[in-house]
Design a protein around this motif. Structure first.
Motif, short mmCIF file in Angstrom:
data_model
loop_
_atom_site.label_atom_id
_atom_site.label_comp_id
_atom_site.label_asym_id
_atom_site.label_seq_id
_atom_site.Cartn_x
_atom_site.Cartn_y
_atom_site.Cartn_z
N ALA A 169 8.79 -1.69 -6.73
CA ALA A 169 9.67 -2.22 -5.68
C ALA A 169 10.74 -3.33 -6.10
CB ALA A 169 8.79 -2.65 -4.44
N LYS A 170 11.18 -2.86 -7.24
CA LYS A 170 12.06 -4.00 -7.82
C LYS A 170 13.55 -3.39 -7.99
CE LYS A 170 8.71 -6.47 -10.67
NZ LYS A 170 8.82 -7.68 -9.83
N ALA A 171 13.97 -2.21 -7.52
CA ALA A 171 15.17 -1.58 -7.88
C ALA A 171 16.06 -2.23 -6.72
CB ALA A 171 15.26 -0.12 -7.68
N PRO A 172 17.37 -2.54 -6.93
CA PRO A 172 18.03 -2.93 -5.81
C PRO A 172 18.56 -2.03 -4.88
CG PRO A 172 19.44 -2.42 -8.00
CD PRO A 172 18.13 -2.44 -8.33
N GLY A 178 0.86 -1.06 -0.03
CA GLY A 178 -0.24 -0.13 0.33
C GLY A 178 0.78 1.23 0.03
N LEU A 179 2.26 1.19 0.12
CA LEU A 179 3.10 2.12 0.21
C LEU A 179 3.75 2.40 -1.30
CD1 LEU A 179 4.74 1.84 3.54
CD2 LEU A 179 2.51 3.38 2.86
N ILE A 180 4.41 3.44 -1.22
CA ILE A 180 5.46 3.68 -2.58
C ILE A 180 6.65 3.67 -2.16
CG2 ILE A 180 5.79 5.24 -4.39
CD1 ILE A 180 2.89 6.13 -3.97
N ARG A 181 7.68 2.88 -3.02
CA ARG A 181 9.18 2.83 -2.62
C ARG A 181 9.84 3.62 -3.43
NH1 ARG A 181 14.05 -0.36 -4.16
NH2 ARG A 181 15.10 -0.84 -2.48
#
Length: 232
Positions: free
Chosen positions: A37-40, A19-22
């Motif tokens: 949410a896939k960036a290292p 529910g959040l934004i990375r």
């Protein structure tokens, strides 16, 4: 398995990460949205909407510096717009995938038939959909789901038919209906994140066309859109 919980760096409120934004840090120190949410590397999470983000000023930079453990970072002036664009893309990509999987019906007659048969779990309208057409489909949905008199209308998206059509790879898509409950929930969750972030700001949502919100989503699905109103 429950979703991992993360803390918003601005509000300090905890919520499931879905529910959040990375936010992620690029190799050259620029803060970039990472909505999938896939960036290292180390990430920072936000749960506020665009207006709150853009009003946070120095507080945002300080929170990001703590989260990334460095002062050597740059926050782009258009970070809010970049996040909104990524969230829109993610939501429309999800809708497109469900269409390819056969979980989305388009065309007034097909949607109306599915609705009256009780097979419709989410109803979407382009922002430039006609009131008459949207109203007929909504009425069929209410009848098919035994919710006559509820005022249920479906969800009017803040995009015109040209963008909705492009997302589904078809021409002149004005309405779309989800006929699988799990697919409806997946699309509802993606829409929920997008609509929560862009909020009710007319500058962010120029195509708003009246009340819409949580009751457009399937039971047990997304219920936290900022723009939700009662009585759909």
């Amino acid at each position: 398995m429950s979703d991992p919980v993360r803390t918003c760096i601005l509000s300090r409120e905890e919520a499931p990460r879905e529910g959040l934004i990375r936010l992620a840090l690029s190799p050259d120190g620029e803060v970039l949205p990472d909505v999938r949410a896939k960036a290292p590397g180390r990430g920072a999470w936000i749960g506020v909407d665009r207006a709150e983000l853009e009003a946070s000023g120095k507080k945002l930079r300080s929170a990001l510096s703590r989260a990334f453990k460095t002062n050597d970072l740059r926050v782009p002036d258009d970070l809010g717009q970049r996040i909104a664009d990524q969230l829109q893309r993610a939501a429309l990509d999800r809708l497109g995938l469900e269409f390819k999987a056969g979980n989305v019906v388009i065309g007034g007659e097909r949607i109306q038939n599915a609705a009256r048969a009780g097979q419709l779990h989410l109803l979407l309208h382009a922002s430039d959909a006609g009131e008459d057409g949207a109203g007929k489909l909504a009425q069929a949905w209410r009848v098919g789901s035994d919710m006559e008199g509820s005022g249920r209308k479906g969800l009017t998206l803040p995009i015109p038919r040209t963008i909705l059509s492009l997302a589904l790879g078809r021409e002149n898509v004005v309405h779309a209906g989800l006929t699988d409950p799990r697919a409806a929930r997946r699309v509802g969750d993606a829409l929920d994140r997008w609509l929560h972030f862009i909020g009710p700001d007319p500058a962010s949502r120029p195509c708003e066309t009246g009340s819409q919100g949580a009751s457009a989503f399937p039971p047990g699905g997304s219920q936290n859109t900022t723009n939700s109103t009662e009585g759909l």
